[in-house]
Each structure stands twice: as C-alpha cells, then as structure tokens.
Scaffold this motif. Structure first.
Motif, mmCIF file in Angstrom:
data_model
loop_
_atom_site.group_PDB
_atom_site.id
_atom_site.type_symbol
_atom_site.label_atom_id
_atom_site.label_comp_id
_atom_site.label_asym_id
_atom_site.label_seq_id
_atom_site.Cartn_x
_atom_site.Cartn_y
_atom_site.Cartn_z
ATOM 1 N N TRP A 150 -59.916 108.520 38.830
ATOM 2 C CA TRP A 150 -58.816 107.555 38.822
ATOM 3 C C TRP A 150 -59.223 106.244 38.139
ATOM 4 O O TRP A 150 -58.467 105.691 37.356
ATOM 5 C CB TRP A 150 -58.408 107.178 40.247
ATOM 6 N N VAL A 151 -60.413 105.766 38.497
ATOM 7 C CA VAL A 151 -60.800 104.395 38.146
ATOM 8 C C VAL A 151 -61.581 104.303 36.844
ATOM 9 O O VAL A 151 -61.383 103.363 36.056
ATOM 10 C CB VAL A 151 -61.623 103.771 39.299
ATOM 11 N N TRP A 152 -62.461 105.274 36.587
ATOM 12 C CA TRP A 152 -63.393 105.143 35.465
ATOM 13 C C TRP A 152 -63.116 106.082 34.293
ATOM 14 O O TRP A 152 -63.564 105.809 33.181
ATOM 15 C CB TRP A 152 -64.829 105.350 35.958
ATOM 16 N N ALA A 153 -62.444 107.186 34.518
ATOM 17 C CA ALA A 153 -62.104 108.068 33.398
ATOM 18 C C ALA A 153 -60.993 107.429 32.573
ATOM 19 O O ALA A 153 -60.076 106.813 33.125
ATOM 20 C CB ALA A 153 -61.675 109.440 33.906
ATOM 21 N N LEU A 158 -55.516 104.859 37.651
ATOM 22 C CA LEU A 158 -55.822 103.459 37.926
ATOM 23 C C LEU A 158 -56.463 102.775 36.716
ATOM 24 O O LEU A 158 -56.259 101.578 36.498
ATOM 25 C CB LEU A 158 -56.742 103.350 39.152
ATOM 26 N N TYR A 159 -57.207 103.536 35.934
ATOM 27 C CA TYR A 159 -57.762 102.997 34.690
ATOM 28 C C TYR A 159 -56.615 102.576 33.766
ATOM 29 O O TYR A 159 -56.620 101.485 33.193
ATOM 30 C CB TYR A 159 -58.641 104.044 34.017
ATOM 31 N N LYS A 160 -55.627 103.452 33.638
ATOM 32 C CA LYS A 160 -54.484 103.142 32.777
ATOM 33 C C LYS A 160 -53.641 102.006 33.338
ATOM 34 O O LYS A 160 -53.020 101.243 32.581
ATOM 35 C CB LYS A 160 -53.624 104.388 32.588
ATOM 36 N N ALA A 359 -53.285 97.341 44.627
ATOM 37 C CA ALA A 359 -52.807 98.722 44.513
ATOM 38 C C ALA A 359 -53.975 99.695 44.470
ATOM 39 O O ALA A 359 -53.936 100.767 45.098
ATOM 40 C CB ALA A 359 -51.942 98.870 43.264
ATOM 41 N N ALA A 360 -55.022 99.336 43.731
ATOM 42 C CA ALA A 360 -56.207 100.195 43.640
ATOM 43 C C ALA A 360 -56.883 100.339 44.992
ATOM 44 O O ALA A 360 -57.287 101.439 45.400
ATOM 45 C CB ALA A 360 -57.186 99.634 42.606
#
Length: 408
Positions: A150-153, A158-160, A359-360
C-alpha cells in the motif's frame, strides 16, 4: 549502477540487521530471568523465519506488480518475484535504480523481519513457541506485505494517494503496535503468583536500546537508498529525535516518581526513534526536535494506561511503537518541508497532507486490527496460543527450551 550508493545500502542493510539482536537484548532485559532466553529467541528465530518467508513470497506480495485483488487496485502485489525469481544483480527500473535489485530486496527484508519481532514484546513470557512461529509466518505474509505494498510500492493505493512514510511509521510501527495490543487482549495477563514483574537485567536493556539506536541510522538514512544529502539529514534528525525523547521521558518519569529512571531513558530513546521514522526523509532538525520532545511525554503517558486498562502488553509495545508510530506519521504531515525533500506538509502551507496521513494511519490500524484478530484466533484453534499454567510458572526457558540463562 552507482558504487557509492551500493556500498551505503549494503552497510545500511547490515545496520538494520543489528537491530534484531538489539531488540532481543532490549526485550530480554525487561522480562523475568526465567524467561529471558525465550524472549531473546523470539527476535533471533524471527529473523530466520521471515528471511525465508520473504524470499519465498513476502517480497513478491509487497513489491510485485499489483494484482487488482477483488477488482480493487493497490492492495497487494502478485507472484512476479516468487522465490526471488527476477530479483537480479542489475538495478530495477522502479526501485533503488542505482543499486542491484537484489540489494534493495535484502534491505527491505530486514524491515520485514523486525516488524513481527516487535509484536513479541506484547505476549512475552506466556506464548507457545509453535504458536509464535505460525503467527509470525501468517502475520508477515497477510499483514506486513500488503501494508508495505500500500505504502511503498509505486502502484500501492496509499502511495498513489500521496501518503508520506519514509522508513515505516505506518508499515512497521503502527501496524505492529496495534497488532501487539490485539494479541495482548486475546492472550490474557501473565501469571504472577506473587512474583514481581520488574526487569531482571537493566544493563541488558540499555545495551539493546543502544544497538537499536545505532542500527536505526541504517533504518532511516538507508531508506533514502542513496548516499546523498537526504540520507545525511535523515541520520541527523534520527539522532535528534531520539535524544529529545530520551530527555522528556526521563523528565516525565521524574515528575511522576521522583526518580531518574534508566529504563525510562532506554524506552524514551526508542520512542523518539519510532516517531521520527516516517518523517526522517522530510523534516528539518527543528521539526525532529519538536517530534522527539512531544513523543517522549506522549508515549510515557500511554504506558500509564496499561495498569488502568488491565491489559498486559508486557513490554509496552503499543505505548511505544503504536502510539509513537501513529504520532510520527501524523507529525510527518505537519513538519514535512520541501527544503528537505518533495514532501510538503502543514508548515509549508499544505494542510491536506495531514488529512492524507490520518487516512494512512486509520487504514493501517483498521486492517492490522482485523487481520491480527483473525490470525490469533486461527493460531489458537490450530495449536493453542498459550503455554500451560505449569510451564508459565516454571518459566519458558526451562519448560520450552530446556536451558537457563544464568547458572546461579
């Protein structure tokens, strides 16, 4: 390929690995002497477990091409890198583009290994070893890898969305902290039978905290994936926040107990390191100072809730990693500045970043709580999660491992 960046990332990977034995000593000193080997084994053996899981499937789920699970994009990676197939010696075109792809995967492995090890502090002194093994494998695959995606890819949702998490405030600390709280609630309180639950070896704990502090330079500065100014700043702010939080935790402890706590100094340092982790690539030394000063008192206050709520989070994992990680993630949205990196926070006139950070944090908490609850229930159904009362009273070192830490 850049030889300087490659050399630095090799060193940073080794530094993060040192955090596992550091955590083993930090936790080991905080438990009763009859459970020190059992507690150390959780971190040491956990490194071995996750190292294998990461190569087989974990890295692929975290950084493989998104699979649009249930028709929803950004949730989890596919099987592109199962068994490290395609994880080669040449740089990736997406991640750490100036170092070998296999090195990037190895660096990320160390993050994956330490995260479930953090949770072990919540169930110290009372969990079956087999249950620990199964829980670690399932949690690494079903919780850590998806949240990392979610965060790092680059195709994670969440990255987007634009969430900022330089080195793991949500992925590592918030996820493990709230998971630890769920495990502590479900496994129940330790059997004391008149024994004190005080730390048996405070020097061991301080040594462990020192190794964590040392290794954290690789954790945070290494997350830049390059030997440059942002990495240098990350190192500085990491040290600044740890130092500031140490001072405020000790001060809060002194105000409360009129004693200068050595354990408090060690815990305060870790709290500061936790809080600066998501912000380390985005904030100035001034921002790090504020984050550290606030989180020391905040996490100390959170430890006081344990006795009121009757939750036996044995080593205060939620208070330090959960509260510290959540605070640090939100504070990143406040103090991130383009003077350091691309992140633009509230102080740079972008209040919407705080909303994204919230939100994250909220998504991480919700998923980790539900998934951990189900994993614990499954493990308990299959193996039974808690040792028999006789083994707990005897101590897990003898009952489970057949060894003692001290001969006298």
């Amino acid at each position: 390929m850049d030889s300087g960046n490659t050399a630095w990332l090799i060193v940073a990977t080794a530094l993060v690995m040192v955090m596992l034995p550091g955590l083993a000593l930090f936790y080991g000193g905080l438990v009763r002497r009859k459970n020190v080997l059992s507690t150390i084994m959780h971190s040491f053996f956990g490194l071995a477990l996750v190292s294998v899981v990461w190569v087989i499937v974990g890295f692929s789920l975290a950084f493989g091409k998104d699979v649009n699970l249930f028709g929803i994009p950004g949730l989890v990676g596919g099987f592109d890198y199962i068994g490290f197939i395609g994880v080669g010696l040449e740089p990736s075109t997406v991640y750490a583009t100036t170092t070998p792809f296999v090195l990037f995967a190895s660096f990320q492995l160390m993050f994956a290994a330490i995260t479930p090890a953090l949770i072990t502090g919540a169930f110290a002194e009372r969990k079956r070893f087999g249950a620990f093994v199964l829980f670690t494998i399932l949690w690494s695959v079903l919780v850590y890898s998806p949240i990392a995606h979610w965060v790092w890819a680059t195709d994670g949702w969440l990255y987007k969305l634009g969430a900022l998490d330089f080195a793991g405030g949500t992925v590592v600390h918030a996820s493990s902290g709230v998971s630890a709280l769920i495990v502590a609630l479900l496994i129940g309180r330790r059997v004391a039978n008149g024994e004190g639950l005080e730390p048996h070896d405070i020097p061991m704990t301080v040594l462990g905290a020192g190794l964590l502090w040392f290794g954290w330079f690789g954790f945070n500065a290494g997350s830049e994936l390059a030997a440059d100014g942002i990495a240098a700043n990350a190192l500085l702010v990491t040290n600044t926040a740890a130092a500031a939080a140490t001072i405020t935790w000790v001060l809060a402890s002194y105000i409360h107990h009129r004693k200068v706590s050595v354990v408090g100094a060690a815990c305060g340092a870790v709290a500061g390191l936790v809080a600066i982790t998501p912000a380390s690539g985005f904030v100035t030394a001034g921002g790090a100072l504020v984050i550290g000063l606030v989180v020391g008192g905040l996490c100390y206050s959170a430890t006081l809730l344990r006795s009121y709520l009757k939750i036996d989070d044995a080593l205060d994992v939620f208070a330090v990693h959960g509260v510290g990680g959540m605070f640090g993630a939100v504070a990143t949205g406040v103090f991130a500045t383009t003077a350091i990196n691309f992140g633009q926070g509230l102080i740079d006139g972008n209040p919407s970043q705080v909303v994204i950070q919230l939100a994250a944090v909220g998504a991480t908490i919700a998923y980790a709580v539900i998934a951990t609850f189900l994993i614990v229930k499954l493990v308990d159904f299959i193996l039974g999660i808690r040792v028999p009362s006789q083994a707990e009273e005897l101590g897990l070192d003898i009952a489970v491992h057949g060894e003692v830490a001290y001969q006298s």
